[in-house]
Design a protein around this motif. Structure first.
Motif, short mmCIF file in Angstrom:
data_model
loop_
_atom_site.label_atom_id
_atom_site.label_comp_id
_atom_site.label_asym_id
_atom_site.label_seq_id
_atom_site.Cartn_x
_atom_site.Cartn_y
_atom_site.Cartn_z
N THR A 103 40.43 -9.91 -34.41
CA THR A 103 39.27 -9.44 -33.63
C THR A 103 37.99 -9.56 -34.46
OG1 THR A 103 40.77 -7.95 -32.46
CG2 THR A 103 38.43 -7.56 -32.17
N PHE A 123 43.93 -10.14 -23.30
CA PHE A 123 44.35 -9.06 -24.18
C PHE A 123 43.19 -8.06 -24.32
CE2 PHE A 123 45.61 -7.14 -28.20
CZ PHE A 123 46.99 -7.09 -28.08
N TYR A 152 49.14 -13.43 -23.19
CA TYR A 152 50.14 -12.53 -23.78
C TYR A 152 51.05 -11.92 -22.72
CZ TYR A 152 48.08 -8.21 -22.09
OH TYR A 152 47.67 -7.21 -21.27
N ASP A 162 41.56 -18.04 -28.12
CA ASP A 162 42.32 -17.08 -28.91
C ASP A 162 43.77 -17.54 -28.91
OD1 ASP A 162 43.88 -15.05 -29.87
OD2 ASP A 162 42.64 -13.47 -29.02
N TYR A 205 50.72 -12.35 -37.70
CA TYR A 205 51.87 -11.42 -37.74
C TYR A 205 52.80 -11.60 -36.55
CZ TYR A 205 48.31 -8.96 -35.01
OH TYR A 205 47.33 -8.67 -34.10
N LYS A 206 52.39 -12.40 -35.55
CA LYS A 206 53.28 -12.63 -34.40
C LYS A 206 54.21 -13.79 -34.74
CE LYS A 206 50.04 -10.39 -31.32
NZ LYS A 206 48.83 -10.51 -30.53
C1 LIG Z 1 47.80 -9.59 -30.73
C2 LIG Z 1 46.51 -9.92 -30.12
C3 LIG Z 1 45.31 -9.36 -30.61
C4 LIG Z 1 45.31 -8.35 -31.71
O1 LIG Z 1 44.11 -8.38 -32.43
P1 LIG Z 1 44.04 -7.87 -33.94
O2 LIG Z 1 42.61 -8.01 -34.26
O3 LIG Z 1 44.93 -8.75 -34.77
O4 LIG Z 1 44.53 -6.45 -33.97
C5 LIG Z 1 44.12 -9.76 -30.01
N1 LIG Z 1 44.12 -10.65 -29.00
C6 LIG Z 1 45.25 -11.21 -28.52
C7 LIG Z 1 45.20 -12.21 -27.41
C8 LIG Z 1 46.48 -10.85 -29.06
O5 LIG Z 1 47.60 -11.37 -28.55
#
Ligand SMILES: *Cc1c(COP(=O)(O)O)cnc(C)c1O
Length: 420
Positions: free
Chosen positions: A106, A133, A193, A218, A243-244
């Protein structure tokens, strides 16, 4: 092509050249030490066994060398991010100069919008897919607010039609035809997602550019899952997390892509920090900011090396497996899951993810009529780690690096049993 039997699943595993990779990961286990059926790599990927060695190496260098580790460690910390660049660039299909690992997703999205969202009085709107998301939507809305634009006016949602779950490209074309002159930026999640739908990145980019809009993606659910070929899409920027599908540990650093056409673009505004400054004079400390060319020029801080060590371990694992091999296995593994779900012939379940492998990654989102979260609880009790999304969707993502055909077969069997 597929068969509904354990024997068949076992045979696929036996013939799978990537099967040995499963053993390179720590698989979470149940109370009697048997591995769980882990189908949640879309949320948090599993830990490669080599990760602790890579991290330990940094800890030892720090213990033994102190500050000297910046320059004399085996993998010195000053240029540590560079050790990740080439492999990461392959994962997203970019040139190394277009990619950098830094910050978190983010945060990177905001940095990119500082540079690539420059609203004017007449061209100021941003398009996102509906059901983006939440963090992405908050980030976009706050950018609009920051520029004094009411999101009610400035945010355009690309929505599925009534009664449908997936977004149609024609509808995005229609939005552009109607509002193209007012739109400054298209910010789309490459693989959604929730539905698991992968969008046609190149077509979207060409469409956006035709109307003089900038285009960013994204890839949180795309990186390590699909091959986005970022350079060829021509997208202006992209961001993702590690981390995914990239198995680099909870909250690990994110990745960022800036197309090479912007590498030397001095007109782009940016929020800067010393790590984005010319490496030759960075430590002279008294120079005016002199941005590194390419994605590196957007770095702010000296990065957390412990987290980068985990990313290096994961990227080495991906490089060993070969991304093309992984993608091939992934299509087959998810195809097998789809086949087994269809074989259940249960009208209560519906796969909302697209049927075509080009329009999805490994995840299938399964909508279950009249279900509630107790379904997810029952799956968990049956040693399945999946993911529940309100109101009625289970998301399962067989990851080709560590999931087996047998995993998929057992999952389908357990789901069938629970739904009886
Ligand atoms: C997992 C995810 C996030 C998470 O954002 P972080 O900044 O890593 O906490 C944001 N956007 C999407 C589309 C995601 O799948």
């Amino acid at each position: 092509m597929f068969q509904n039997s354990l024997e068949y699943a076992k045979k696929q595993d036996a013939n799978d050249s990537l099967a040995p990779f499963r053993n390179k990961f720590h698989l979470p286990t149940n109370s009697v030490g048997e591995p769980l059926i882990y189908l949640c790599g879309n949320s948090l990927g599993l830990q490669p066994k080599i990760t602790s060695e890579y991290i330990k190496m940094v800890l030892e260098d720090w213990a033994n060398l102190g500050v000297e580790g910046h320059t004399v460690a085996e993998f010195p910390w000053l240029p540590y991010h560079e050790f990740l660049t080439e492999n990461m660039a392959k994962i997203v299909g970019a040139k190394p100069s277009e990619v950098v690992v830094m910050n978190t997703l983010t945060a990177n999205l905001h940095l990119m919008m500082v540079s690539f969202y420059q609203p004017t009085k007449t061209k100021y709107k941003i398009v996102v897919e509906s059901d983006a998301f939440p963090s992405d939507k908050y980030a976009v809305e706050s950018q609009l607010n920051f520029h004094g634009i009411d999101p009610k006016d400035g945010l355009i949602l690309w929505k599925p039609r009534t009664g449908e779950e997936l977004c149609r490209f024609e509808d995005l074309e229609e939005i552009m035809k109607t509002h193209g002159n007012e739109i400054a930026l298209l910010m789309i999640g490459s693989t959604n997602y929730y539905t698991g739908q992968s969008f046609p990145l190149k077509k979207i980019t060409e469409l956006g550019h035709k109307y003089n809009c900038l285009v960013g993606f994204d890839l949180a659910h795309g990186a390590g899952n699909i091959q986005p070929n970022l350079h060829d899409t021509g997208a202006d920027f992209a961001v993702w997390c590690t981390y995914k599908y990239l198995n680099s540990g909870p909250g690990s650093l994110g990745g960022c892509f800036v197309h090479e056409r912007h590498a030397h673009n001095e007109k782009l505004k940016r929020f800067s920090g010393w790590w984005g400054h010319n490496k030759k004079t960075r430590f002279n400390m008294r120079h005016e900011f002199d941005a590194l060319s390419g994605a590196e020029g957007w770095q702010l801080s000296n990065p957390p090396i412990l987290s980068m060590a985990a990313i290096r371990a994961s990227l080495d694992t991906f490089a060993d497996a070969g991304f093309e091999n992984l993608r091939k296995k992934s299509e087959k593994l998810t195809g097998f899951l789809e086949f087994l779900l269809d074989e259940m012939k249960n009208d209560a379940i519906k796969i909302i993810t697209p049927r075509s492998p080009e329009e999805r990654g490994c995840q299938l989102s399964i909508q279950v009529k009249n279900a509630n979260k107790s379904l997810h609880t029952k799956l968990t009790e049956a040693d399945v780690i999946s993911d529940w999304r309100e109101p009625d969707v289970i998301r399962v993502a067989p990851a080709p690096l560590y999931n087996s055909f047998e995993d998929v077969f057992h999952f389908a069997g357990k789901l069938k049993e629970i739904l009886k």
